[in-house]
Design an enzyme around this catalytic site. Structure first.
Site, PDB file in Angstrom:
ATOM      1  N   LYS A 143     -18.027   0.190   2.925  1.00 29.63           N
ATOM      2  CA  LYS A 143     -18.479   1.532   1.939  1.00 29.63           C
ATOM      3  C   LYS A 143     -19.121   0.918   0.941  1.00 29.63           C
ATOM      4  CE  LYS A 143     -16.533   5.038  -0.388  1.00 29.63           C
ATOM      5  NZ  LYS A 143     -14.869   6.225  -0.959  1.00 29.63           N
ATOM      6  N   GLY A 152     -12.430   5.529   2.513  1.00 26.27           N
ATOM      7  CA  GLY A 152     -12.259   4.254   3.663  1.00 26.27           C
ATOM      8  C   GLY A 152     -11.268   4.693   5.018  1.00 26.27           C
ATOM      9  N   GLU A 204      -1.766   3.776   2.009  1.00 25.47           N
ATOM     10  CA  GLU A 204      -2.657   3.377   1.251  1.00 25.47           C
ATOM     11  C   GLU A 204      -3.258   4.880   0.133  1.00 25.47           C
ATOM     12  OE1 GLU A 204      -5.927  -0.100   1.380  1.00 25.47           O
ATOM     13  OE2 GLU A 204      -7.072   1.448   1.352  1.00 25.47           O
ATOM     14  N   LYS A 258      -6.943  -8.456  -5.206  1.00 21.74           N
ATOM     15  CA  LYS A 258      -8.622  -9.030  -5.440  1.00 21.74           C
ATOM     16  C   LYS A 258      -8.763  -9.719  -6.590  1.00 21.74           C
ATOM     17  CE  LYS A 258     -10.231  -5.236  -2.860  1.00 21.74           C
ATOM     18  NZ  LYS A 258     -11.479  -3.855  -3.000  1.00 21.74           N
TER      19      LYS A 258
HETATM   20  O1  F6P Z   1      -8.067  -1.897   0.989  1.00 24.80           O
HETATM   21  C1  F6P Z   1      -8.704  -1.643   0.010  1.00 24.80           C
HETATM   22  C2  F6P Z   1      -9.907  -0.514   0.806  1.00 24.80           C
HETATM   23  O2  F6P Z   1     -11.448  -0.346  -0.450  1.00 24.80           O
HETATM   24  C3  F6P Z   1      -9.348   0.522   1.736  1.00 24.80           C
HETATM   25  O3  F6P Z   1      -9.434   1.277   1.198  1.00 24.80           O
HETATM   26  C4  F6P Z   1     -10.809   0.224   2.613  1.00 24.80           C
HETATM   27  O4  F6P Z   1     -10.652   1.383   3.679  1.00 24.80           O
HETATM   28  C5  F6P Z   1     -12.079  -1.221   2.396  1.00 24.80           C
HETATM   29  O5  F6P Z   1     -10.889  -2.117   1.625  1.00 24.80           O
HETATM   30  C6  F6P Z   1     -12.658  -1.967   2.859  1.00 24.80           C
HETATM   31  O6  F6P Z   1     -13.737  -1.507   1.760  1.00 24.80           O
HETATM   32  P1  F6P Z   1     -15.182  -1.245   1.666  1.00 24.80           P
HETATM   33  O7  F6P Z   1     -15.412   0.076   3.316  1.00 24.80           O
HETATM   34  O8  F6P Z   1     -15.829  -1.256   0.868  1.00 24.80           O
HETATM   35  O9  F6P Z   1     -15.914  -2.458   2.476  1.00 24.80           O
END
Ligand code: F6P
Length: 550
Positions: free
Chosen positions: A208, A269, A355, A514
């Site tokens: 995303k 997500g 989550e 993170k």
């Molecule tokens: O684990 C945190 C998170 O933001 C999830 O909610 C999401 O599905 C995942 O990381 C991956 O995020 P992205 O699709 O932005 O890579």
């Protein structure tokens, strides 16, 4: 004035008192007292039959739970979600995974603009792309047909499509295999690519944000693998597509934005498999099957949106979960699919539930004074039976469990399926009924054991019973029933989030780790610990750096 927490409402307190009157009740007595219990505590929606009669509840419990749902305005929150209001208040976003599968095309507006044309536009692009790849019209850089698709993504950009692809394996063709790489552990990518031919491999970089460290690292290494083999940077255009909301970053990575499938910030997500994040699903089973998945989810959405709470499957499941978490003291919730192809469902729901509702403050930022999201876990039966069911049957904690199975298997092999499902029914019956000391003793005496030994062993062979289960039975696991099943759980999670007053659609809790990982990575790369760490972390890091140098 701070907002009232749900545990301060009269409805909550009434449920607390009600639990005190019910906790000593036996489910087997409730069944004996009401011959219609199984019928009245069952309903069928969108091909899913739910029997929730094996719960420690009465009609009064349901009345009181619905009073609670009304007190927190569950119906109002459902309307707000379906109407595109920015209910994700910490990110000021609407929550519209339901729009992605709005097969009625009813206009759904975000800030006055109908989102359906944009959704349908992306679906049309997906359909055309899927058709080209599956027919062999889309070729790799050397003119060969694509045989393998590797989805690179993590969290919601991995778990949903991976779970659905496994669940719908019977609908897949042999000629196009779909793989998933999520972990930044190089082993995951290396082992997946081993044996694949770069000339016939297509990568989907699914993110995303297009900034997620794990995904971008894996995507970079995949690109290196491809270019090393094909020796021409223009090969990326035929072997990489992206699914993202971030066109700028996609272009910066070197993927032509003509090969990017977009979605929107109002798709969370963990709720995104219905969007272009579902591209691997559509590639695996074909676009029409993907559309059937959306239709199944839409059928459940319409039910959730319109049905009375008393007949509303996701709301009932959510409220029964609240009953156990907040009044009976349950801390976990087991998801037990009696279907090998649903083997990733528990992991998928771990993200979906934990989550979403693993929150300690309300939408307004007030610390909650009650349990929110349970630990979600599980394994397919009957593997689970031979591993952890002992604790569910005779352990000291209550573990509410969902049993999920189908009448027909896609692989009817001899009497496998009857045997498999006999276990499903037997387990739910055993968990509910249990076996009293006297019953265990009579059985042992009837088998000829001497009385002293029988009296001793009967303690160990007594099952407390009264262990709650929901049974979900479908005719067959199809794209439609799977769509409905996933949507059922999404709305169950939503219902619970509304009761607890939390924002189920943000995930700030994943940020701190993170941030620290970025600081620590710089230290590892520099070979020197410089930041202010606790003594344990410092010692571990120093040891790691020292041993890496050996
Ligand atoms: O684990 C945190 C998170 O933001 C999830 O909610 C999401 O599905 C995942 O990381 C991956 O995020 P992205 O699709 O932005 O890579």
């Amino acid at each position: 004035m701070s907002p009232v927490l749900v545990n301060q409402t009269l409805q909550w307190q009434a449920l607390q008192r009600h639990w005190e009157t019910l906790r000593a009740q036996r489910m087997r007595d409730l069944f004996a007292a009401d011959p219609k219990r199984a019928a009245t505590m069952s309903l069928t929606v969108a091909g899913l039959h739910l029997d929730y009669s094996k719960n420690l509840i009465t009609q009064e419990t349901l009345d009181r739970l619905i009073d609670l749902a009304e007190a927190v305005d569950l119906k109002g929150w459902i309307d707000r979600m379906f109407n595109g209001e920015p209910i994700n208040n910490t990110e000021d976003r609407a929550v519209l995974h339901i729009a992605l599968r709005n097969r009625s095309n009813r206009p759904i507006r975000v800030e006055g603009e109908d989102v359906m044309p944009a959704i349908n536009g992306v679906l049309a692009r997906m359909e055309s792309f899927v058709g080209r790849v599956r027919s062999g019209d889309w070729r790799g850089h050397t003119g060969e047909r694509i045989t393998d698709v590797v989805n690179i993504g993590i969290g919601g950009s991995n778990l949903g499509p991976k779970m659905v692809c496994a669940a719908l394996a019977p609908y897949q063709t042999e000629s196009l295999r779909v793989h998933f790489v999520s972990n930044v552990d190089g082993t995951h990518l290396v082992e997946t690519l081993r044996g694949l031919n770069p000339a016939t491999t297509l990568f989907i970089v699914a993110s995303k944000t297009f900034t997620t460290q794990e995904t971008m690292t894996n995507a970079g290494s995949a690109r290196d693998w491809l270019l090393t083999a094909l020796g021409d940077s223009s090969a990326v255009a035929r072997h990489f597509v992206a699914v993202s909301t971030n066109a700028e970053k996609v272009a910066a990575f070197g993927i032509d934005t003509a090969n990017m499938f977009g979605f929107w910030d109002w798709v969370g997500g963990r709720y995104s498999l219905w969007s272009a994040i579902g591209l691997p699903i559509a590639l695996a089973v074909g676009f029409d099957r993907f559309a059937e998945l959306l239709e199944g989810a839409h059928a459940m959405d319409e039910h959730f949106r319109t049905a009375d709470l008393r007949e509303n499957m996701p709301a009932l499941l959510g409220l029964i979960g609240v009953w156990y978490a907040n009044f009976a003291g349950a801390r976990t919730h087991a998801v037990l699919p009696y279907d090998q192809s649903l083997r990733y469902l528990p992991a998928y729901l771990q993200q979906g539930d934990m989550e979403s509702n693993g929150k300690g403050v309300t939408r307004e930022g007030v610390a909650v004074e009650y349990t929110t999201g349970p630990v979600v876990w599980g394994e397919p039966g009957t593997d689970g039976q031979h591993a952890f069911y002992q604790l569910i049957h005779q352990g000291t904690q209550m573990i509410p469990a969902d049993f999920i199975g189908a009448v027909h298997s896609h692989n009817e092999l001899g009497d496998h399926h009857p045997k498999f499902m006999a276990n499903f029914f037997a387990q739910t019956e055993a968990l509910m009924r249990g076996r009293t000391y006297d019953e265990a003793l009579s059985e042992l005496l009837a088998a000829g054991m001497d009385e002293e030994q029988a009296r001793f062993l009967a303690h160990h062979r007594t099952f407390p019973g009264n262990r709650p289960t929901n049974s979900l039975l479908m005719e067959r696991l199809t794209p439609h029933t799977l769509g409905a099943l996933i949507a059922l759980y999404e709305h169950r999670i939503f219902t619970q989030g509304v009761v607890w007053g939390v924002n189920s659609f943000d995930q700030w809790g994943v940020e701190l780790g993170k941030q620290l990982a970025n600081v620590i990575l710089a230290e590892i790369q520099a070979g020197k610990v410089t930041a202010d760490h606790d003594p344990s972390t410092r010692a571990l890091l120093e040891r790691f750096i020292r041993q890496r140098k050996l």
